[in-house]
Design a protein around this motif. Structure first.
Motif, PDB file in Angstrom:
ATOM      1  N   ASN A 104      24.371   6.660 -31.393  1.00  0.00           N
ATOM      2  CA  ASN A 104      25.119   5.854 -30.434  1.00  0.00           C
ATOM      3  C   ASN A 104      26.564   6.337 -30.513  1.00  0.00           C
ATOM      4  N   ARG A 105      27.157   6.653 -29.351  1.00  0.00           N
ATOM      5  CA  ARG A 105      28.549   7.108 -29.350  1.00  0.00           C
ATOM      6  C   ARG A 105      29.355   6.187 -28.432  1.00  0.00           C
ATOM      7  N   TYR A 106      30.581   5.874 -28.834  1.00  0.00           N
ATOM      8  CA  TYR A 106      31.355   4.840 -28.162  1.00  0.00           C
ATOM      9  C   TYR A 106      32.678   5.386 -27.642  1.00  0.00           C
ATOM     10  N   TYR A 107      32.954   5.062 -26.366  1.00  0.00           N
ATOM     11  CA  TYR A 107      34.170   5.520 -25.703  1.00  0.00           C
ATOM     12  C   TYR A 107      34.892   4.319 -25.100  1.00  0.00           C
ATOM     13  N   GLU A 108      36.201   4.400 -25.054  1.00  0.00           N
ATOM     14  CA  GLU A 108      36.998   3.287 -24.559  1.00  0.00           C
ATOM     15  C   GLU A 108      37.200   3.402 -23.047  1.00  0.00           C
ATOM     16  N   PHE A 109      36.110   3.204 -22.305  1.00  0.00           N
ATOM     17  CA  PHE A 109      36.187   3.131 -20.843  1.00  0.00           C
ATOM     18  C   PHE A 109      35.004   2.339 -20.313  1.00  0.00           C
ATOM     19  N   GLY A 110      34.891   2.252 -18.970  1.00  0.00           N
ATOM     20  CA  GLY A 110      33.881   1.414 -18.349  1.00  0.00           C
ATOM     21  C   GLY A 110      32.653   2.167 -17.878  1.00  0.00           C
ATOM     22  N   HIS A 111      31.978   1.604 -16.873  1.00  0.00           N
ATOM     23  CA  HIS A 111      30.655   2.069 -16.462  1.00  0.00           C
ATOM     24  C   HIS A 111      30.660   3.477 -15.876  1.00  0.00           C
ATOM     25  N   SER A 112      31.747   3.882 -15.243  1.00  0.00           N
ATOM     26  CA  SER A 112      31.796   5.195 -14.590  1.00  0.00           C
ATOM     27  C   SER A 112      32.749   6.158 -15.285  1.00  0.00           C
TER      28      SER A 112
END
Length: 212
Positions: A104-112
């Protein structure tokens, strides 16, 4: 495609509802067919956190799984609150221990955010940087986690409530049918009672007339 390209490397990339199609298609196909997908990349997934990817990874049907999550994905919050039998693994991740074959990788942005820059313009930069290496090599899956180290109590409570929203959704969706059924039951009971008393009154009238 699997049958006509035996031995070929096949990779799949899916976003949003496409992750639902890919996930369930592979899961059902794995019950009856022999195939192997080298790498599956999911972004903004609407699947539940408990989706059985581990089973397909163990069986070898899926070689590697990368689940990309947007930590501010509001679309998945709305999906979790409103759409039955779906989830938001594309925000909080799939459950299970990570390994060289699953991240699982996590980024600080939304759906697009996977396809747009900070100003909302279409931009292939993210895909070039993070996905092309996965799809063209066998290199290890880099660990990426842009979540804050100490998110605080409120986000944790929100996460718990969202992850347990399914019973609430089922109750809300089923309540109109329950109300209709209850109204019909009350009307039927009322009609049966009225018919009973009408029959009793008719019998009493016949008795008074000596006809019964």
């Amino acid at each position: 495609v699997f049958a006509n390209n035996e031995g070929a490397r096949i990779d799949l990339v899916a976003h949003s509802f496409g992750t639902h199609i890919v996930g369930w298609s592979l899961f059902r196909l794995a019950r009856t067919s022999a195939f192997r997908v080298n790498t599956v990349v999911l972004a903004g997934s609407v699947l539940k956190a408990e989706f059985p990817w581990a089973e397909m990874l163990r069986s070898g049907h899926v070689g590697r799984l990368i689940n990309e999550c947007g930590t501010t994905d509001k679309v998945l919050v709305l999906n979790q609150l409103c759409v039955l039998f779906s989830g938001m693994a594309g925000r909080f991740g799939f459950v299970g221990g990570t390994s060289d074959h699953f991240r699982n990788r996590y980024y600080e942005f939304g759906h697009s955010g996977y396809f747009r820059d900070a100003d909302g313009r279409l931009d292939p930069g993210f895909m070039r940087r993070y996905w092309l290496p996965l799809l063209t090599t066998e290199e290890a899956i880099p660990v990426i986690d842009e979540r804050p180290d100490s998110p605080g109590a409120l986000p944790g409570i929100l996460t718990f409530l969202l992850n347990n929203a399914e019973p609430i959704k089922v109750s809300v969706y089923s309540s109109p049918f329950a109300i209709v059924a209850l109204v019909m039951l009350v009307l039927f009971s009322h009609a049966s009672r009225e018919a009973y008393f009408a029959n009793v009154m008719a019998c009493d009238a016949q008795v008074e007339k000596g006809e019964y």
